[in-house]
Design an enzyme around this catalytic site. Structure first.
Site, PDB file in Angstrom:
ATOM      1  N   ALA A  67       3.922 -61.657 -54.155  1.00  0.00           N
ATOM      2  CA  ALA A  67       3.570 -61.103 -55.455  1.00  0.00           C
ATOM      3  C   ALA A  67       2.058 -60.898 -55.459  1.00  0.00           C
ATOM      4  CB  ALA A  67       3.982 -62.076 -56.551  1.00  0.00           C
ATOM      5  N   GLY A 113       6.828 -63.766 -52.437  1.00  0.00           N
ATOM      6  CA  GLY A 113       7.724 -62.760 -53.019  1.00  0.00           C
ATOM      7  C   GLY A 113       8.236 -61.764 -51.991  1.00  0.00           C
ATOM      8  N   GLU A 116      11.068 -63.449 -50.446  1.00  0.00           N
ATOM      9  CA  GLU A 116      12.134 -63.469 -51.459  1.00  0.00           C
ATOM     10  C   GLU A 116      12.840 -62.114 -51.526  1.00  0.00           C
ATOM     11  OE1 GLU A 116       9.289 -65.140 -54.380  1.00  0.00           O
ATOM     12  OE2 GLU A 116      10.931 -66.497 -54.865  1.00  0.00           O
ATOM     13  N   GLU A 136       3.472 -70.443 -51.586  1.00  0.00           N
ATOM     14  CA  GLU A 136       3.230 -70.642 -53.026  1.00  0.00           C
ATOM     15  C   GLU A 136       2.639 -72.001 -53.371  1.00  0.00           C
ATOM     16  OE1 GLU A 136       5.728 -68.868 -51.913  1.00  0.00           O
ATOM     17  OE2 GLU A 136       6.333 -67.326 -53.347  1.00  0.00           O
TER      18      GLU A 136
HETATM   19  N1  CAA Z   1      -1.713 -60.500 -53.589  1.00  0.00           N
HETATM   20  C1  CAA Z   1      -2.803 -59.741 -53.767  1.00  0.00           C
HETATM   21  N2  CAA Z   1      -3.557 -59.280 -52.756  1.00  0.00           N
HETATM   22  C2  CAA Z   1      -3.176 -59.603 -51.506  1.00  0.00           C
HETATM   23  C3  CAA Z   1      -2.048 -60.402 -51.240  1.00  0.00           C
HETATM   24  C4  CAA Z   1      -1.294 -60.849 -52.354  1.00  0.00           C
HETATM   25  N3  CAA Z   1      -0.189 -61.577 -52.219  1.00  0.00           N
HETATM   26  N4  CAA Z   1      -1.941 -60.568 -49.903  1.00  0.00           N
HETATM   27  C5  CAA Z   1      -2.950 -59.890 -49.349  1.00  0.00           C
HETATM   28  N5  CAA Z   1      -3.701 -59.306 -50.307  1.00  0.00           N
HETATM   29  C6  CAA Z   1      -4.898 -58.499 -50.153  1.00  0.00           C
HETATM   30  C7  CAA Z   1      -6.106 -59.359 -49.809  1.00  0.00           C
HETATM   31  O1  CAA Z   1      -6.677 -59.944 -50.973  1.00  0.00           O
HETATM   32  C8  CAA Z   1      -7.020 -58.338 -49.162  1.00  0.00           C
HETATM   33  O2  CAA Z   1      -7.582 -57.565 -50.190  1.00  0.00           O
HETATM   34  P1  CAA Z   1      -9.157 -57.186 -50.146  1.00  0.00           P
HETATM   35  O3  CAA Z   1      -9.280 -56.316 -48.904  1.00  0.00           O
HETATM   36  O4  CAA Z   1      -9.350 -56.441 -51.423  1.00  0.00           O
HETATM   37  O5  CAA Z   1      -9.889 -58.498 -50.010  1.00  0.00           O
HETATM   38  C9  CAA Z   1      -6.026 -57.420 -48.415  1.00  0.00           C
HETATM   39  O6  CAA Z   1      -4.746 -57.619 -49.030  1.00  0.00           O
HETATM   40  C10 CAA Z   1      -5.898 -57.762 -46.948  1.00  0.00           C
HETATM   41  O7  CAA Z   1      -5.579 -59.145 -46.861  1.00  0.00           O
HETATM   42  P2  CAA Z   1      -6.459 -60.209 -46.036  1.00  0.00           P
HETATM   43  O8  CAA Z   1      -7.871 -59.774 -45.944  1.00  0.00           O
HETATM   44  O9  CAA Z   1      -6.202 -61.562 -46.623  1.00  0.00           O
HETATM   45  O10 CAA Z   1      -5.756 -60.063 -44.597  1.00  0.00           O
HETATM   46  P3  CAA Z   1      -5.669 -61.168 -43.467  1.00  0.00           P
HETATM   47  O11 CAA Z   1      -5.131 -60.465 -42.269  1.00  0.00           O
HETATM   48  O12 CAA Z   1      -6.941 -61.913 -43.342  1.00  0.00           O
HETATM   49  O13 CAA Z   1      -4.561 -62.221 -43.997  1.00  0.00           O
HETATM   50  C11 CAA Z   1      -2.489 -62.860 -45.006  1.00  0.00           C
HETATM   51  C12 CAA Z   1      -3.236 -61.809 -44.172  1.00  0.00           C
HETATM   52  C13 CAA Z   1      -2.351 -64.158 -44.222  1.00  0.00           C
HETATM   53  C14 CAA Z   1      -1.086 -62.291 -45.307  1.00  0.00           C
HETATM   54  C15 CAA Z   1      -3.251 -63.137 -46.318  1.00  0.00           C
HETATM   55  O14 CAA Z   1      -3.516 -61.883 -46.937  1.00  0.00           O
HETATM   56  C16 CAA Z   1      -2.526 -63.973 -47.322  1.00  0.00           C
HETATM   57  O15 CAA Z   1      -2.434 -65.185 -47.169  1.00  0.00           O
HETATM   58  N6  CAA Z   1      -1.960 -63.349 -48.406  1.00  0.00           N
HETATM   59  C17 CAA Z   1      -1.364 -64.041 -49.495  1.00  0.00           C
HETATM   60  C18 CAA Z   1       0.000 -64.556 -49.154  1.00  0.00           C
HETATM   61  C19 CAA Z   1       0.575 -65.329 -50.324  1.00  0.00           C
HETATM   62  O16 CAA Z   1       0.063 -66.344 -50.748  1.00  0.00           O
HETATM   63  N7  CAA Z   1       1.724 -64.837 -50.876  1.00  0.00           N
HETATM   64  C20 CAA Z   1       2.381 -65.462 -51.953  1.00  0.00           C
HETATM   65  C21 CAA Z   1       1.974 -64.826 -53.238  1.00  0.00           C
HETATM   66  S1  CAA Z   1       2.559 -65.716 -54.662  1.00  0.00           S
HETATM   67  C22 CAA Z   1       4.153 -65.237 -54.913  1.00  0.00           C
HETATM   68  O17 CAA Z   1       4.686 -64.442 -54.149  1.00  0.00           O
HETATM   69  C23 CAA Z   1       4.784 -65.831 -56.130  1.00  0.00           C
HETATM   70  C24 CAA Z   1       6.213 -65.522 -56.333  1.00  0.00           C
HETATM   71  O18 CAA Z   1       7.079 -66.021 -55.642  1.00  0.00           O
HETATM   72  C25 CAA Z   1       6.611 -64.735 -57.478  1.00  0.00           C
END
Ligand code: CAA
Length: 256
Positions: A67, A113, A116, A136
């Site tokens: 998400a 998500g 999911e 999460e």
């Molecule tokens: N939400 C918003 N933005 C996201 C994102 C997310 N889930 N995942 C990645 N992005 C964005 C980053 O912020 C970044 O944006 P900017 O260039 O503007 O900074 C861009 O995508 C590229 O990502 P990274 O620079 O972080 O890329 P990376 O290769 O260094 O890392 C990654 C990749 C390990 C996937 C890392 O992006 C990450 O950990 N993402 C988040 C994963 C996460 O926590 N997902 C769970 C979300 S909560 C959820 O899903 C709740 C639910 O169940 C309803």
């Protein structure tokens, strides 16, 4: 249907390919994507020329990285509740209960998500570079789109606890070993392989496929989804959630 901005729909040979198109944000699910997915799914459900569906992400790095954290950063408990509830009803439950086979073609990260979304599909094919996980708890949250329910149904309780409580990503080999993905493909042939599975399904009777999906789902019916929505929303009022999200945005480890 209105013009699509965050998703793409291609229908060919009775197979609908739905692509999530936010490559720069690793295809994170913001409200616009969820709204479009819901509309596209409705459209595809009533389109009698479509007999199976494939869902994938744009690019070579990510299926869906979860998400959109930036969008829910300042959400209240009520907004968190609506996020989970609307997402579950309009997209995730709709996919699980689709009357035609839905296949996830996981082309990279499937996190939170995103995993999911893959779990709500009936069959999962993943490319060799895919990484799957539920981060999460590191954000001070829990999965809110049915992950606490569907993960255990697919991999069993032990692996579900491990994946959600550690938050660690796993590679495709481990994912296949625990039954999380049905097949591993090379990235270049991922969609073709997903189409082969779709073709194997759609040579069968559409009415029988629909009945089979209904019956298999019925055997896993649980009311835990409501509890997930409640617990998910309550975490939005917590300082640990604020720290978890801030840490992600500041690209550092959270300090709980
Ligand atoms: N939400 C918003 N933005 C996201 C994102 C997310 N889930 N995942 C990645 N992005 C964005 C980053 O912020 C970044 O944006 P900017 O260039 O503007 O900074 C861009 O995508 C590229 O990502 P990274 O620079 O972080 O890329 P990376 O290769 O260094 O890392 C990654 C990749 C390990 C996937 C890392 O992006 C990450 O950990 N993402 C988040 C994963 C996460 O926590 N997902 C769970 C979300 S909560 C959820 O899903 C709740 C639910 O169940 C309803």
């Amino acid at each position: 249907m209105n013009k699509l901005n965050s998703t793409q729909l291609i229908i060919e040979n009775n197979i609908a390919l739905i692509k999530i198109c936010r490559e720069k944000q690793l295809n994170a699910l913001n409200q616009a994507v969820l709204d479009e997915l819901s509309l596209v799914l409705n459209d595809v459900q009533i389109n009698s020329s479509v007999k199976a569906v494939i869902i994938t992400g744009q690019g070579e790095k990510s299926f869906v990285a979860g998400a959109d954290i930036k969008e829910f950063q300042n959400f209240s408990k009520e907004e968190g509740r609506l996020l989970a509830q609307n997402g579950q009803h309009n997209v995730f439950d709709k996919i699980e209960n689709f009357s035609k086979p839905v296949i996830a073609a996981i082309n990279g990260y499937a996190l939170g998500g995103g995993l999911e979304l893959a779990l709500s599909c009936h069959i999962r094919v993943a490319s060799e570079n895919a990484k799957l996980g539920f981060p999460e708890c590191s954000l001070g949250l829990i999965p809110g789109y049915g992950g606490t329910q569907r993960l255990g149904q697919i991999v069993g309780k032990g692996f579900a606890f491990e994946m959600i409580l550690t938050g660690k990503m796993i590679d495709v080999n481990r994912a296949q070993n625990i039954g999380l993905v049905n097949q591993i493909s090379q990235l270049e042939s991922l969609i073709e392989d997903a189409k082969k599975i779709a073709k194997s399904c759609i040579k069968n009777s559409p009415k029988a496929l629909s009945a089979a999906i209904k019956c298999i789902n019925k055997s896993f019916y649980t009311d835990g989804y409501e509890l997930e929505i409640k617990e998910f929303s309550e975490l939005f009022e917590n300082d640990e959630f604020k720290e978890g999200v801030l840490a992600f945005l500041e690209k550092r480890r959270p300090n709980f």
